[in-house]
Motif scaffolding. Structure first.
Motif, PDB file in Angstrom:
ATOM      1  N   ILE A  47       0.814  -1.218   0.000  1.00 56.14           N
ATOM      2  CA  ILE A  47       0.000   0.000   0.000  1.00 56.14           C
ATOM      3  C   ILE A  47       0.847   1.267   0.000  1.00 56.14           C
ATOM      4  O   ILE A  47       0.549   2.228  -0.709  1.00 56.14           O
ATOM      5  CB  ILE A  47      -1.010   0.005   1.185  1.00 56.14           C
ATOM      6  CG1 ILE A  47      -1.869   1.281   1.173  1.00 56.14           C
ATOM      7  CG2 ILE A  47      -0.305  -0.085   2.516  1.00 56.14           C
ATOM      8  CD1 ILE A  47      -3.212   1.073   0.625  1.00 56.14           C
ATOM      9  N   GLN A  48       1.927   1.270   0.766  1.00 55.92           N
ATOM     10  CA  GLN A  48       2.746   2.483   0.867  1.00 55.92           C
ATOM     11  C   GLN A  48       3.373   2.833  -0.482  1.00 55.92           C
ATOM     12  O   GLN A  48       3.329   3.980  -0.921  1.00 55.92           O
ATOM     13  CB  GLN A  48       3.819   2.293   1.947  1.00 55.92           C
ATOM     14  CG  GLN A  48       4.687   3.516   2.192  1.00 55.92           C
ATOM     15  CD  GLN A  48       3.857   4.763   2.521  1.00 55.92           C
ATOM     16  OE1 GLN A  48       2.773   4.680   3.101  1.00 55.92           O
ATOM     17  NE2 GLN A  48       4.343   5.929   2.097  1.00 55.92           N
ATOM     18  N   ASN A  49       3.954   1.820  -1.160  1.00 51.40           N
ATOM     19  CA  ASN A  49       4.570   2.104  -2.456  1.00 51.40           C
ATOM     20  C   ASN A  49       3.521   2.492  -3.501  1.00 51.40           C
ATOM     21  O   ASN A  49       3.754   3.369  -4.336  1.00 51.40           O
ATOM     22  CB  ASN A  49       5.410   0.919  -2.941  1.00 51.40           C
ATOM     23  CG  ASN A  49       6.241   1.301  -4.166  1.00 51.40           C
ATOM     24  OD1 ASN A  49       5.876   0.987  -5.296  1.00 51.40           O
ATOM     25  ND2 ASN A  49       7.316   2.047  -3.962  1.00 51.40           N
ATOM     26  N   ILE A  50       2.365   1.848  -3.460  1.00 47.60           N
ATOM     27  CA  ILE A  50       1.286   2.203  -4.388  1.00 47.60           C
ATOM     28  C   ILE A  50       0.919   3.682  -4.249  1.00 47.60           C
ATOM     29  O   ILE A  50       0.818   4.411  -5.239  1.00 47.60           O
ATOM     30  CB  ILE A  50       0.044   1.300  -4.158  1.00 47.60           C
ATOM     31  CG1 ILE A  50       0.360  -0.140  -4.598  1.00 47.60           C
ATOM     32  CG2 ILE A  50      -1.177   1.827  -4.898  1.00 47.60           C
ATOM     33  CD1 ILE A  50      -0.708  -1.163  -4.215  1.00 47.60           C
ATOM     34  N   LYS A  51       0.754   4.139  -3.012  1.00 46.00           N
ATOM     35  CA  LYS A  51       0.416   5.551  -2.778  1.00 46.00           C
ATOM     36  C   LYS A  51       1.504   6.481  -3.310  1.00 46.00           C
ATOM     37  O   LYS A  51       1.215   7.525  -3.890  1.00 46.00           O
ATOM     38  CB  LYS A  51       0.232   5.808  -1.281  1.00 46.00           C
ATOM     39  CG  LYS A  51      -1.066   5.272  -0.690  1.00 46.00           C
ATOM     40  CD  LYS A  51      -1.092   5.579   0.802  1.00 46.00           C
ATOM     41  CE  LYS A  51      -2.333   5.077   1.487  1.00 46.00           C
ATOM     42  NZ  LYS A  51      -2.300   5.374   2.944  1.00 46.00           N
ATOM     43  N   GLU A  52       2.747   6.112  -3.087  1.00 53.15           N
ATOM     44  CA  GLU A  52       3.852   6.977  -3.531  1.00 53.15           C
ATOM     45  C   GLU A  52       3.923   7.046  -5.054  1.00 53.15           C
ATOM     46  O   GLU A  52       4.195   8.105  -5.617  1.00 53.15           O
ATOM     47  CB  GLU A  52       5.185   6.492  -2.951  1.00 53.15           C
ATOM     48  CG  GLU A  52       5.272   6.718  -1.453  1.00 53.15           C
ATOM     49  CD  GLU A  52       6.638   6.410  -0.873  1.00 53.15           C
ATOM     50  OE1 GLU A  52       7.612   6.282  -1.643  1.00 53.15           O
ATOM     51  OE2 GLU A  52       6.741   6.281   0.362  1.00 53.15           O
ATOM     52  N   GLU A  53       3.699   5.914  -5.721  1.00 49.96           N
ATOM     53  CA  GLU A  53       3.749   5.931  -7.182  1.00 49.96           C
ATOM     54  C   GLU A  53       2.556   6.684  -7.763  1.00 49.96           C
ATOM     55  O   GLU A  53       2.665   7.343  -8.800  1.00 49.96           O
ATOM     56  CB  GLU A  53       3.826   4.505  -7.738  1.00 49.96           C
ATOM     57  CG  GLU A  53       5.035   3.690  -7.268  1.00 49.96           C
ATOM     58  CD  GLU A  53       6.392   4.270  -7.666  1.00 49.96           C
ATOM     59  OE1 GLU A  53       6.420   5.223  -8.471  1.00 49.96           O
ATOM     60  OE2 GLU A  53       7.415   3.790  -7.152  1.00 49.96           O
ATOM     61  N   MET A  54       1.389   6.599  -7.095  1.00 49.50           N
ATOM     62  CA  MET A  54       0.248   7.414  -7.526  1.00 49.50           C
ATOM     63  C   MET A  54       0.592   8.898  -7.420  1.00 49.50           C
ATOM     64  O   MET A  54       0.268   9.690  -8.311  1.00 49.50           O
ATOM     65  CB  MET A  54      -0.985   7.092  -6.674  1.00 49.50           C
ATOM     66  CG  MET A  54      -1.580   5.724  -6.955  1.00 49.50           C
ATOM     67  SD  MET A  54      -2.887   5.281  -5.754  1.00 49.50           S
ATOM     68  CE  MET A  54      -4.187   6.412  -6.262  1.00 49.50           C
ATOM     69  N   ALA A  55       1.258   9.263  -6.322  1.00 51.76           N
ATOM     70  CA  ALA A  55       1.682  10.662  -6.153  1.00 51.76           C
ATOM     71  C   ALA A  55       2.632  11.067  -7.278  1.00 51.76           C
ATOM     72  O   ALA A  55       2.517  12.161  -7.838  1.00 51.76           O
ATOM     73  CB  ALA A  55       2.346  10.842  -4.788  1.00 51.76           C
TER      74      ALA A  55
END
Lengths: 99, 99, 99, 99
Positions: free
Chosen positions: A54-62
């Protein structure tokens, strides 16, 4: 959304990156970040990916959003206005099915 | 940005598309739209692409944004907040060079 | 090309990866590797990229090819035959201009 | 594989496309075609995609291969040799688990 754009542009300019930010390389960057986002889902279903990354997904969305906003700023495009226009076009293309 | 998200979700639900919108396929969709955007720059430099294809470029940017917002809504992610967090992280990774 | 396919399949099977290798995830993998290849050209022109990153460019090209061959093997597709067919189709779509 | 490369190069040169075929745009093209391939799997699982779109999947695989071969030819890269080298590297990175 103006606050966020101003902050991103300030960040870019403080680092002297503006000369590199032509539209073609920004479009490339959006595809690269979209694929870094997608990498989280490789060999996994949605539930597994969200549970484990989840953390990496959020960062890549950003990251996708940051480059999209930079391309919009560079081209003087109002992203929200374009979304509204595109949705009007989509509404004609995909009419609601009446039952 | 809440208005735009509400409008997109309403559009999706009126067409019964919600069941297809899992996170993995939304991430795939972001990559697909990013590449439709990038296609406008194939075999051309930035100036040529913008001069010849500004309308399609804007529409594909809107499509990337629409899918990114749908993934954010699905995952209950506040995109603007994630951008601020990512930029704090980037500020540490890429410090401003003092002269 | 058969030698190379056999070697790739042996490599996959020795590691027990076959169960993960469905067509959808292999297609995702081709896009991911294509973008790792493309990353070498971000913010640079072709000459700069080749001069600075030739080794990584070659490795990412190999990765695209490895996944493409795995998808072909999985689907029982003869890639060379498909290229010949596609080129016949392209020859009709893009006829040679006589002067 | 030499036959196929010669045929692709002849096709390109008969249409006067060689001047456009720089490495950066060829890398962009590989990503674009990889995503046209991937589009066949959007909102579907592997079985559905193969059942409904096998012909288009094969054609997009051919397109990825055609651009990959053109980049290899342009850079004077022997793709098969690079695959063998990359697999030796991968064999060290992912050793076979003994039981």
């Amino acid at each position: 959304m103006n606050d966020i754009i101003q902050k991103i542009i300030k960040f870019r300019d403080e680092r002297g990156w503006a000369p590199y930010h032509n539209e073609k390389d920004l479009a490339i960057s959006i595809s690269l970040e979209a694929n870094e986002l997608l990498e989280n889902f490789q060999w996994r279903n949605s539930e597994e990916a969200v549970a484990e990354s989840i953390q990496n997904i959020k960062e890549e969305m950003a990251d996708v959003f940051i480059y999209l906003l930079q391309l919009a700023e560079k081209m003087n495009v109002d992203l929200e206005e374009e979304v509204f226009k595109k949705m009007e076009k989509n509404a004609l293309k995909y009419p609601i099915k009446k039952e």
